[in-house]
Scaffold this active site. Structure first.
Site, PDB file in Angstrom:
ATOM      1  N   ARG A 176       0.842  -1.191   0.000  1.00  0.00           N
ATOM      2  CA  ARG A 176       0.000   0.000   0.000  1.00  0.00           C
ATOM      3  C   ARG A 176       0.882   1.247   0.000  1.00  0.00           C
ATOM      4  O   ARG A 176       2.096   1.147   0.085  1.00  0.00           O
ATOM      5  CB  ARG A 176      -1.012  -0.003   1.165  1.00  0.00           C
ATOM      6  CG  ARG A 176      -0.635  -0.605   2.479  1.00  0.00           C
ATOM      7  CD  ARG A 176       0.390   0.084   3.310  1.00  0.00           C
ATOM      8  NE  ARG A 176       0.162   1.497   3.413  1.00  0.00           N
ATOM      9  CZ  ARG A 176       1.118   2.382   3.579  1.00  0.00           C
ATOM     10  NH1 ARG A 176       2.384   2.000   3.692  1.00  0.00           N
ATOM     11  NH2 ARG A 176       0.864   3.656   3.663  1.00  0.00           N
ATOM     12  N   GLY A 177       0.192   2.421  -0.095  1.00  0.00           N
ATOM     13  CA  GLY A 177       0.938   3.665  -0.279  1.00  0.00           C
ATOM     14  C   GLY A 177       1.012   3.917  -1.786  1.00  0.00           C
ATOM     15  O   GLY A 177       1.336   2.995  -2.552  1.00  0.00           O
ATOM     16  N   ALA A 178       0.700   5.149  -2.199  1.00  0.00           N
ATOM     17  CA  ALA A 178       0.489   5.414  -3.623  1.00  0.00           C
ATOM     18  C   ALA A 178       1.622   4.936  -4.545  1.00  0.00           C
ATOM     19  O   ALA A 178       1.377   4.174  -5.491  1.00  0.00           O
ATOM     20  CB  ALA A 178       0.201   6.898  -3.817  1.00  0.00           C
ATOM     21  N   ARG A 212      -7.977  -0.317  -6.291  1.00  0.00           N
ATOM     22  CA  ARG A 212      -8.149   0.821  -5.376  1.00  0.00           C
ATOM     23  C   ARG A 212      -8.314   2.086  -6.237  1.00  0.00           C
ATOM     24  O   ARG A 212      -7.545   2.291  -7.178  1.00  0.00           O
ATOM     25  CB  ARG A 212      -6.949   0.962  -4.414  1.00  0.00           C
ATOM     26  CG  ARG A 212      -6.810  -0.239  -3.472  1.00  0.00           C
ATOM     27  CD  ARG A 212      -5.831   0.032  -2.345  1.00  0.00           C
ATOM     28  NE  ARG A 212      -6.404   0.924  -1.354  1.00  0.00           N
ATOM     29  CZ  ARG A 212      -5.714   1.500  -0.373  1.00  0.00           C
ATOM     30  NH1 ARG A 212      -4.406   1.285  -0.282  1.00  0.00           N
ATOM     31  NH2 ARG A 212      -6.296   2.295   0.505  1.00  0.00           N
ATOM     32  N   GLN A 221      -1.680   2.581  10.011  1.00  0.00           N
ATOM     33  CA  GLN A 221      -0.439   2.660   9.222  1.00  0.00           C
ATOM     34  C   GLN A 221       0.624   3.479   9.953  1.00  0.00           C
ATOM     35  O   GLN A 221       1.817   3.257   9.775  1.00  0.00           O
ATOM     36  CB  GLN A 221      -0.708   3.292   7.843  1.00  0.00           C
ATOM     37  CG  GLN A 221      -1.491   2.419   6.886  1.00  0.00           C
ATOM     38  CD  GLN A 221      -2.984   2.695   6.970  1.00  0.00           C
ATOM     39  OE1 GLN A 221      -3.508   3.057   8.019  1.00  0.00           O
ATOM     40  NE2 GLN A 221      -3.677   2.508   5.865  1.00  0.00           N
ATOM     41  N   ASP A 240      -2.018  10.882  -2.217  1.00  0.00           N
ATOM     42  CA  ASP A 240      -2.468   9.831  -3.131  1.00  0.00           C
ATOM     43  C   ASP A 240      -2.847  10.381  -4.497  1.00  0.00           C
ATOM     44  O   ASP A 240      -2.804   9.673  -5.503  1.00  0.00           O
ATOM     45  CB  ASP A 240      -3.655   9.066  -2.535  1.00  0.00           C
ATOM     46  CG  ASP A 240      -3.146   8.108  -1.483  1.00  0.00           C
ATOM     47  OD1 ASP A 240      -2.904   8.549  -0.347  1.00  0.00           O
ATOM     48  OD2 ASP A 240      -2.947   6.927  -1.825  1.00  0.00           O
ATOM     49  N   ASN A 252      -5.221  12.533   0.586  1.00  0.00           N
ATOM     50  CA  ASN A 252      -4.304  11.683   1.349  1.00  0.00           C
ATOM     51  C   ASN A 252      -5.126  10.964   2.418  1.00  0.00           C
ATOM     52  O   ASN A 252      -6.346  11.169   2.537  1.00  0.00           O
ATOM     53  CB  ASN A 252      -3.174  12.516   1.965  1.00  0.00           C
ATOM     54  CG  ASN A 252      -2.060  11.635   2.513  1.00  0.00           C
ATOM     55  OD1 ASN A 252      -1.583  10.723   1.829  1.00  0.00           O
ATOM     56  ND2 ASN A 252      -1.653  11.857   3.743  1.00  0.00           N
ATOM     57  N   LYS A 253      -4.483  10.114   3.180  1.00  0.00           N
ATOM     58  CA  LYS A 253      -5.159   9.305   4.208  1.00  0.00           C
ATOM     59  C   LYS A 253      -6.121  10.145   5.044  1.00  0.00           C
ATOM     60  O   LYS A 253      -5.783  11.259   5.444  1.00  0.00           O
ATOM     61  CB  LYS A 253      -4.088   8.660   5.098  1.00  0.00           C
ATOM     62  CG  LYS A 253      -4.614   7.805   6.235  1.00  0.00           C
ATOM     63  CD  LYS A 253      -5.564   6.723   5.776  1.00  0.00           C
ATOM     64  CE  LYS A 253      -4.995   5.800   4.724  1.00  0.00           C
ATOM     65  NZ  LYS A 253      -6.009   4.943   4.067  1.00  0.00           N
TER      66      LYS A 253
HETATM   67  O1  MRU Z   1      -4.511   3.332   2.446  1.00  0.00           O
HETATM   68  P1  MRU Z   1      -3.031   3.510   2.276  1.00  0.00           P
HETATM   69  O2  MRU Z   1      -2.241   2.960   3.401  1.00  0.00           O
HETATM   70  O3  MRU Z   1      -2.565   3.029   0.934  1.00  0.00           O
HETATM   71  O4  MRU Z   1      -2.840   5.100   2.298  1.00  0.00           O
HETATM   72  C1  MRU Z   1      -1.548   5.615   2.136  1.00  0.00           C
HETATM   73  C2  MRU Z   1      -1.476   7.087   2.250  1.00  0.00           C
HETATM   74  O5  MRU Z   1      -2.465   7.777   2.434  1.00  0.00           O
HETATM   75  C3  MRU Z   1      -0.129   7.717   2.006  1.00  0.00           C
HETATM   76  O6  MRU Z   1       0.022   8.865   2.771  1.00  0.00           O
HETATM   77  C4  MRU Z   1       0.011   8.076   0.526  1.00  0.00           C
HETATM   78  O7  MRU Z   1      -0.319   6.989  -0.288  1.00  0.00           O
HETATM   79  C5  MRU Z   1       1.378   8.551   0.188  1.00  0.00           C
HETATM   80  S1  MRU Z   1       2.564   7.258   0.265  1.00  0.00           S
HETATM   81  C6  MRU Z   1       4.074   7.884  -0.144  1.00  0.00           C
END
Ligand code: MRU
Length: 355
Positions: free
Chosen positions: A52-54, A95, A201, A242, A252-253
């Site tokens: 996970r994470g963009a 996603r 996270q 994201d 973002n999250k």
């Molecule tokens: O749901 P996730 O864990 O994939 O969400 C991740 C985030 O919101 C991060 O802050 C974002 O993807 C940037 S990662 C460099």
């Protein structure tokens, strides 16, 4: 099996006769590298946040097409192309919010549609492109770190939300990349890590990364962010993203918007670190960014134990995975091509035109 390369830290994902990832749902209890043997396994791993994470989602999708290509029994290029187009659609449905997923698939699709003499040539070309996507991400994160570290004063308190670290990228991190570059430059910083409900996270991943890197950090519940800011201990916030719309609105999250509002209230700069692959100039504003809604059980239970009544009889549970921070709350956006400041429409237009 721990999977580390000296100088590069752990490997979020690797290709070694197939795709392997650190299963992030197991951290911090267990650091296990698992193979993703077929397309369904890759799609499931993205959907369930094993990876996970963009930027890491983008890398996983790119390698996911390689997994599909290697698993295919097609004997001619056109048949393999057909299968890969379908595989790309499957991965695109995993996603909706992180635009890096669609950006990486588009880069891979250009290879699929190119000229190839044999199925093996197409497979090799796909793998080379997936490696480039991963390596470009690593270079971008290191450059963001170098540029962003300049914004971190000596002795600063830095707050971050979710995990925008090595685990969310090919290995160095975006927001965490800025933090670790400041630390590597010898600055005595202290990091405040939001735990990041509901999937933790922040506590499971960012706190683990801080501890592994030896960066002084304090973990607290998301709702304690206001207390830290009110105390004057926090000098800046930095998060990942994201998707960033053409006007600088940042998805973002979920919880990032609340943190940005707190920063505005307390007069603390709020920075976003994101590679060029996270910008989506096709969307005029954040209102158009699709926000993933995840299942109620992520909010209503902890490790299988119910923490809320069953939905029904007028009681509902909402689980938006992301929120949108309006551009006016963002002090600057740190990219690998420079630090953008308002007005963002012009700054982002120039960035994407390569100006
Ligand atoms: O749901 P996730 O864990 O994939 O969400 C991740 C985030 O919101 C991060 O802050 C974002 O993807 C940037 S990662 C460099």
């Amino acid at each position: 099996m721990a999977n580390s390369t000296p100088g590069r830290g752990f490997e979020t994902l690797t290709w070694d006769n197939g795709l392997h990832i650190i299963d992030q749902t197991l951290l911090p209890r267990e650091h296990r590298v698992v193979p993703l043997a077929d397309l369904d396994a890759v799609a499931e791993a993205i959907r369930s946040l094993r990876v996970r994470g963009a930027p890491a989602i983008g890398c996983a999708a790119a390698y996911g097409l390689c997994v599909a290509a290697w698993g295919s029994e097609a004997t001619d290029v056109d048949s393999l192309r057909q299968e890969l187009r379908a595989a790309s659609k499957t991965l695109a449905r995993t996603r909706p919010t992180a635009v890096n997923l669609f950006w990486a698939l588009a880069r891979m699709e250009r290879v699929v549609e190119g000229e190839h003499g044999s199925v093996d040539d197409l497979r090799e070309a796909l793998l080379a492109q997936a490696h480039r996507i991963r390596d470009d991400d690593d270079a971008a994160c290191r450059e963001m770190g170098r540029l962003g570290a300049e914004l971190v004063p000596e002795g600063a308190g830095v707050i971050t939300h979710c995990n925008a670290g090595g685990l969310a990228t090919s290995g160095y991190g975006t927001a965490v990349g800025v933090i670790r570059a400041a630390h590597e430059a010898g600055k005595a910083i202290h990091v405040y890590v939001d735990e990041t409900r509901p999937l933790l996270q922040g506590s499971r991943l960012t706190a683990w990364e801080m501890k592994s890197l030896g960066i002084p950090a304090t973990l607290s519940c998301d709702v304690a962010a206001a207390t830290h800011l009110a105390s004057g201990r926090v000098d800046l916030a930095v998060t990942g993203a994201d998707r960033i719309a053409a006007n600088g609105d940042v998805a973002n999250k979920v919880g990032t918007l609340g943190l940005a509002l707190l920063c505005r209230h307390f007069g603390v700069p709020f920075y976003v670190a994101a590679p060029v692959s996270t910008f989506d100039p096709s969307l005029a504003s954040g209102k158009e960014i699709p926000i993933e809604e995840r299942t109620a059980d992520e909010v209503a239970s902890l490790y299988g134990v119910a923490t809320a009544p069953e939905p029904g009889e007028g009681f509902t549970i909402a689980n938006p995975a992301f929120d949108v921070t309006p551009a006016e709350l963002v002090t600057a956006i740190i990219t690998e091509r420079g630090i953008l400041r308002p007005p963002y429409v012009e700054a982002i237009g120039g960035l994407l035109r390569g100006a």
